[in-house]
Design an enzyme around this catalytic site. Structure first.
Site, PDB file in Angstrom:
ATOM      1  CG  ASN A  57      -1.842   1.218  -5.375  1.00 49.35           C
ATOM      2  OD1 ASN A  57      -2.349   1.512  -4.465  1.00 49.35           O
ATOM      3  ND2 ASN A  57      -1.278   2.296  -6.291  1.00 49.35           N
ATOM      4  CD1 TRP A  58      -5.639  -2.827  -1.141  1.00 47.94           C
ATOM      5  CD2 TRP A  58      -6.389  -1.806   1.096  1.00 47.94           C
ATOM      6  NE1 TRP A  58      -5.961  -4.031  -0.542  1.00 47.94           N
ATOM      7  CE2 TRP A  58      -6.001  -3.485   1.194  1.00 47.94           C
ATOM      8  CE3 TRP A  58      -6.599  -1.445   1.984  1.00 47.94           C
ATOM      9  CZ2 TRP A  58      -6.425  -4.212   1.748  1.00 47.94           C
ATOM     10  CZ3 TRP A  58      -6.986  -2.132   3.149  1.00 47.94           C
ATOM     11  CH2 TRP A  58      -7.536  -3.231   2.716  1.00 47.94           C
ATOM     12  CE  LYS A  59      -4.394   2.698  -8.865  1.00 49.68           C
ATOM     13  NZ  LYS A  59      -4.300   1.811 -10.045  1.00 49.68           N
ATOM     14  CG  HIS A  79       0.500   4.698  -9.333  1.00 44.55           C
ATOM     15  ND1 HIS A  79       0.068   4.848  -9.775  1.00 44.55           N
ATOM     16  CD2 HIS A  79       0.759   3.553  -8.988  1.00 44.55           C
ATOM     17  CE1 HIS A  79      -0.839   3.678 -10.299  1.00 44.55           C
ATOM     18  NE2 HIS A  79      -0.521   3.039  -9.865  1.00 44.55           N
ATOM     19  CD  GLU A 110      -3.469   4.874 -11.060  1.00 43.82           C
ATOM     20  OE1 GLU A 110      -3.202   5.211  -9.659  1.00 43.82           O
ATOM     21  OE2 GLU A 110      -4.245   4.042 -11.436  1.00 43.82           O
ATOM     22  CD  GLU A 143       1.792  -0.041 -11.051  1.00 45.62           C
ATOM     23  OE1 GLU A 143       1.472  -0.577 -10.376  1.00 45.62           O
ATOM     24  OE2 GLU A 143       1.535   0.654 -11.290  1.00 45.62           O
ATOM     25  N   GLY A 189      -5.575  -1.077 -14.529  1.00 46.19           N
ATOM     26  CA  GLY A 189      -6.680  -1.127 -14.487  1.00 46.19           C
ATOM     27  C   GLY A 189      -7.355  -1.688 -15.885  1.00 46.19           C
ATOM     28  CB  SER A 237      -4.457  -6.077 -16.343  1.00 47.96           C
ATOM     29  OG  SER A 237      -5.440  -4.775 -15.574  1.00 47.96           O
ATOM     30  N   GLY A 261      -3.084  -3.760  -8.343  1.00 48.84           N
ATOM     31  CA  GLY A 261      -4.176  -2.863  -7.668  1.00 48.84           C
ATOM     32  C   GLY A 261      -5.686  -2.771  -8.115  1.00 48.84           C
ATOM     33  N   GLY A 262      -6.634  -3.824  -8.482  1.00 37.16           N
ATOM     34  CA  GLY A 262      -7.836  -4.053  -8.278  1.00 37.16           C
ATOM     35  C   GLY A 262      -7.973  -5.406  -7.455  1.00 37.16           C
TER      36      GLY A 262
HETATM   37  P1  13P Z   1      -4.375  -2.776 -11.673  1.00 40.75           P
HETATM   38  O1  13P Z   1      -4.455  -3.926 -10.746  1.00 40.75           O
HETATM   39  O2  13P Z   1      -5.919  -2.861 -11.127  1.00 40.75           O
HETATM   40  O3  13P Z   1      -4.646  -2.777 -12.979  1.00 40.75           O
HETATM   41  O4  13P Z   1      -3.812  -1.487 -10.517  1.00 40.75           O
HETATM   42  C1  13P Z   1      -2.339  -1.700 -11.065  1.00 40.75           C
HETATM   43  C2  13P Z   1      -1.791  -0.405 -10.401  1.00 40.75           C
HETATM   44  O5  13P Z   1      -1.633   1.086 -10.633  1.00 40.75           O
HETATM   45  C3  13P Z   1      -1.197  -1.130  -9.221  1.00 40.75           C
HETATM   46  O6  13P Z   1      -0.179   0.105  -8.570  1.00 40.75           O
END
Ligand code: 13P
Length: 246
Positions: free
Chosen positions: A9-11, A94, A96, A166, A172, A209, A230-231
């Site tokens: 997920n590149w956000k 998600h 967020e 999640e 994050g 993470s 994510g990251g």
């Molecule tokens: P991180 O891997 O950066 O913690 O993010 C997870 C995420 O929100 C994937 O959707």
């Protein structure tokens, strides 16, 4: 048998250069794990086109989708539009989007239904805050999120959805959930989902993470069928290393 899947997920990150780098870098991938990248909607076309040009097996998904089919909804992108660009998956619910954009479980279910209607696979996210976990209510809370969404899905092909756990406190933050916490929640999610979908055949992903260092210990768990990253999904070598841990 559930096929393992690692979804990036590149956000709100990524460029056309990164799309080309991933498409070419994954061209030689021979592993058994399914790989999917969800770039911003503006980059789906670029990533899908580059993946096809390189005969790269990476799948492409959206990070969000409109709850409506079409019409006067300025700024929204529909499921069929995402599909036309080359997306086969869509992340919905998600944390967020729930926290920052006020998405409710009802909206998450509408979005998942829009994806299912065009034959795309929703990746339905659930997860509790640290406050909920500290209060010992995480099982109940996540179970309710799962039920609220799955009970509103239109009857469709079984196991056509993917679930993703999640925990918000792990997203994050570098605070990955422990293998015990993850296995126990995934087993719970599968049990809660059973009245609504073929949960034995449904893939349940962990996100929060995930890194090359902790991926193997999480992905080997019996009820973990992959990761939502994510990251670490913004770096090709890390993304590949995580998939190698499946
Ligand atoms: P991180 O891997 O950066 O913690 O993010 C997870 C995420 O929100 C994937 O959707």
């Amino acid at each position: 048998m559930r096929k393992q899947i690692v979804v990036g997920n590149w956000k709100l990150n990524g460029t056309t250069v990164l799309c080309h780098q991933f498409a070419s870098g994954l061209a030689d991938y021979k592993g058994s794990v399914e790989l999917v990248i969800c770039p911003p909607a503006t980059h789906i076309d670029c990533l899908a086109g580059a993946a096809s040009a390189h005969h790269s097996k990476v799948g492409v998904g959206g990070q969000n989708v409109a709850a409506q089919f079409s019409g006067a909804y300025t700024g929204e992108v529909s499921a069929s539009m995402l599909q036309e660009l080359g997306a086969c998956y869509g992340i919905v619910g998600h944390s967020e989007r729930r926290a920052l954009f006020g998405e409710t479980s009802e909206m998450v279910a509408q979005k998942a239904n829009r994806l299912l209607e065009v034959g795309m696979t929703p990746i339905i996210c659930v997860g509790e805050s640290s406050l909920v976990r500290e209060g010992g209510e995480h099982g109940k809370f996540v179970g309710r999120q799962v039920t609220e969404v799955l009970s509103r899905l239109a009857p469709s092909v079984e196991s056509a959805v993917i679930l993703a756990y999640e925990p918000i406190w792990a997203v994050g933050t570098g605070n990955t959930a422990s293998p015990e916490q993850v296995q126990s929640m995934h087993a719970h999610i599968r049990a809660v989902a059973a009245p609504f979908i073929n949960s034995v055949a449904t893939r349940v992903l962990y996100g929060g993470s995930v890194t090359p260092d902790n991926a193997a210990s999480l992905l080997e768990l019996p009820d973990v069928d992959g990761a939502l990253v994510g990251g670490a999904s913004l770096e090709l070598d890390k993304f590949l290393a995580i998939a190698g841990g499946c």
